[in-house]
Write a protein that holds these residues in place. Sequence first.
Motif, PDB file in Angstrom:
ATOM      1  N   LYS A 189       0.805  -1.342   0.031  1.00 40.52           N
ATOM      2  CA  LYS A 189      -0.138   0.210   0.047  1.00 40.52           C
ATOM      3  C   LYS A 189       0.795   1.302   0.137  1.00 40.52           C
ATOM      4  O   LYS A 189       1.702   1.488   0.649  1.00 40.52           O
ATOM      5  N   ALA A 190       0.331   2.353  -0.718  1.00 42.30           N
ATOM      6  CA  ALA A 190       1.144   3.325  -0.842  1.00 42.30           C
ATOM      7  C   ALA A 190       1.064   4.185   0.655  1.00 42.30           C
ATOM      8  O   ALA A 190       2.105   4.731   1.038  1.00 42.30           O
ATOM      9  N   ALA A 191      -0.287   4.089   1.414  1.00 45.62           N
ATOM     10  CA  ALA A 191      -0.365   4.768   2.694  1.00 45.62           C
ATOM     11  C   ALA A 191      -0.024   3.875   3.769  1.00 45.62           C
ATOM     12  O   ALA A 191      -0.807   3.772   4.668  1.00 45.62           O
ATOM     13  N   ALA A 192       1.374   3.468   3.742  1.00 34.99           N
ATOM     14  CA  ALA A 192       1.779   2.704   4.874  1.00 34.99           C
ATOM     15  C   ALA A 192       3.259   2.667   4.824  1.00 34.99           C
ATOM     16  O   ALA A 192       4.001   3.088   3.919  1.00 34.99           O
ATOM     17  N   GLY A 193       3.786   2.217   5.960  1.00 32.18           N
ATOM     18  CA  GLY A 193       5.343   2.164   6.305  1.00 32.18           C
ATOM     19  C   GLY A 193       5.863   1.035   5.705  1.00 32.18           C
ATOM     20  O   GLY A 193       5.182   0.434   4.650  1.00 32.18           O
ATOM     21  N   TRP A 194       6.718   0.262   6.061  1.00 33.69           N
ATOM     22  CA  TRP A 194       7.451  -0.910   5.718  1.00 33.69           C
ATOM     23  C   TRP A 194       6.536  -2.014   5.942  1.00 33.69           C
ATOM     24  O   TRP A 194       5.736  -2.103   7.066  1.00 33.69           O
ATOM     25  N   GLN A 195       6.237  -2.940   4.788  1.00 31.08           N
ATOM     26  CA  GLN A 195       5.361  -3.770   4.704  1.00 31.08           C
ATOM     27  C   GLN A 195       5.844  -5.027   4.385  1.00 31.08           C
ATOM     28  O   GLN A 195       6.723  -5.081   3.605  1.00 31.08           O
ATOM     29  N   PRO A 196       5.468  -6.251   4.987  1.00 31.16           N
ATOM     30  CA  PRO A 196       6.301  -7.569   4.730  1.00 31.16           C
ATOM     31  C   PRO A 196       5.837  -8.201   3.314  1.00 31.16           C
ATOM     32  O   PRO A 196       4.722  -8.001   2.762  1.00 31.16           O
ATOM     33  N   SER A 197       6.820  -8.415   2.724  1.00 27.41           N
ATOM     34  CA  SER A 197       6.895  -9.135   1.543  1.00 27.41           C
ATOM     35  C   SER A 197       6.581 -10.462   1.624  1.00 27.41           C
ATOM     36  O   SER A 197       6.102 -11.219   0.700  1.00 27.41           O
ATOM     37  N   GLY A 198       6.806 -11.283   2.735  1.00 28.00           N
ATOM     38  CA  GLY A 198       6.718 -12.804   2.974  1.00 28.00           C
ATOM     39  C   GLY A 198       7.778 -13.406   2.536  1.00 28.00           C
ATOM     40  O   GLY A 198       7.859 -14.748   2.590  1.00 28.00           O
ATOM     41  N   ALA A 199       8.890 -12.715   1.992  1.00 25.33           N
ATOM     42  CA  ALA A 199       9.944 -13.427   1.382  1.00 25.33           C
ATOM     43  C   ALA A 199      11.106 -13.306   2.459  1.00 25.33           C
ATOM     44  O   ALA A 199      11.486 -12.418   2.780  1.00 25.33           O
ATOM     45  N   THR A 200      11.829 -14.272   2.463  1.00 24.56           N
ATOM     46  CA  THR A 200      13.192 -14.538   3.394  1.00 24.56           C
ATOM     47  C   THR A 200      14.196 -14.696   2.443  1.00 24.56           C
ATOM     48  O   THR A 200      14.537 -15.627   1.671  1.00 24.56           O
ATOM     49  N   LEU A 201      15.211 -13.617   2.401  1.00 26.71           N
ATOM     50  CA  LEU A 201      16.187 -13.623   1.429  1.00 26.71           C
ATOM     51  C   LEU A 201      17.440 -14.153   1.928  1.00 26.71           C
ATOM     52  O   LEU A 201      17.925 -14.129   3.112  1.00 26.71           O
ATOM     53  N   THR A 202      18.360 -14.942   0.893  1.00 29.41           N
ATOM     54  CA  THR A 202      19.878 -15.235   1.233  1.00 29.41           C
ATOM     55  C   THR A 202      20.866 -14.221   0.516  1.00 29.41           C
ATOM     56  O   THR A 202      20.552 -13.775  -0.715  1.00 29.41           O
ATOM     57  N   ALA A 203      21.597 -13.726   1.293  1.00 29.07           N
ATOM     58  CA  ALA A 203      22.807 -12.833   0.882  1.00 29.07           C
ATOM     59  C   ALA A 203      23.626 -13.513  -0.403  1.00 29.07           C
ATOM     60  O   ALA A 203      23.789 -14.599  -0.402  1.00 29.07           O
ATOM     61  N   GLY A 204      23.865 -12.844  -1.479  1.00 31.06           N
ATOM     62  CA  GLY A 204      24.363 -13.383  -2.656  1.00 31.06           C
ATOM     63  C   GLY A 204      23.635 -13.940  -3.523  1.00 31.06           C
ATOM     64  O   GLY A 204      24.006 -14.541  -4.738  1.00 31.06           O
TER      65      GLY A 204
END
Length: 440
Positions: free
Chosen positions: A305-320
């Motif tokens: 949403k545009a009218a909100a702060g940081w929102q969860p993507s649901g994705a846990t990422l791995t560096a590299g």
Amino acid sequence: MRNRKNGSRLWACLPALLMALFAQWTVFGAEPVAAARKPADFRSQHFLVHTDVPPAEAKALLERLETMLKLISGYWGREPSGIIECYIVRDLANWPDGAMPAGGVAKIREGAGVTISESLRSANTFVAKATVYSVADIGVPQHEAVHAYCQQTFGSVGPLWYAEGMAEMGQYWREGNLEVSCHPGVLEHIQKAQPKRTMREILDTNRQAGDTWENYAWRWALCHLLANNPNYKAQFRPLGVGLLLEQAVSFEETYGAVAEQISFEYDFFLNHIDRGYRVDLCAWDWKRKFATPPPGGTPIAAKVKAAAGWQPSGATLTAGTPYAYTASGTWQTAKDAKPVAADGGDKGKKNAPGRLVGIIMRASEPGQRFDISKPFELSEPFDLSEQGTFTPTSHGRLFLRCFDQWNELADNAGTVAFKLKLAAVGDPLPTPTPTATKPR
């Protein structure tokens, strides 16, 4: 600020006390004194004000006090008990000797205020009379009137952090307005202070009343967060009522399981606070489940949403590890702004209003389960767009938002549909298509 004097007479004396109080209120109901700049009496439904300010100012003050009382009594769910008596002083030279107790005069000389109360209690009930002594300065009478309301209605003002934090909230409260609207001096102090006051310091029970306005500022900030953040406000109201009624409740018992989350959101609030900031819009979603993108290339999807702060993507990422993503749709960063896609309408401009940006809540190892008992750490924000690939430098959970100034989110509109997958596997993500932002 408070200065309570608890009555020590037997409960059998209650009728006499009540008669004395009612008689006092009747006497103070006389017509305003006509002499210029001499103390006069002004009355409204719930207040009796003795003051040396001009009648127009006195009537405006009564309106502010009544409005504030309506809001705070509605919040706590308790009608005011009795008339709140206030001595509001512009110049002590206008007042005869003995008109006010020494404690009230001393605070007024300091340019401050105090609420002095007397009460009698039995096992299950009480009667209390609280009187406000305050300088004629916008904000101070309202602050002290919150203490008086609590003392007469609940018999207590609660622990120091709650008493002073909620009294500060009372003077800033505006119906239907959730924005930060505190005094400019309070805002500047919080913005510039380094280091900033920790939540543990604010909740310190060893601190005493009568300290500085700077301490009040930090207590206001914590109460403002807890009263308006959807993660915590449902528990905050009953906690407050329990504290006012001196029940066996505490901050630790109420919020112990999420104390680190509150501390994180409190620190985040202090680091981004500005006039117009909305803690309800900037609240972090701790309930969304996260997962690593499947090895077969199935995307993880989220709405941003545009009218909100940081929102969860649901994705846990791995560096590299490279990831591919798309963001379909348009949004607006002002009421009359032109809808733009997730590139902000300017594919090459950093921090363009409306640009999709990301941040990673770091983990020490790939796929690590997050323990909410440990502090949270954020990466630096990074720009995204409508479509592309990126390779994170940190392990952790991906959060997203529409870039805009933190205190200007309330007039934003629109949502984009975000999808993310491993870049090297599976079918390519479809090219995003803009969709019209709903009319405002």
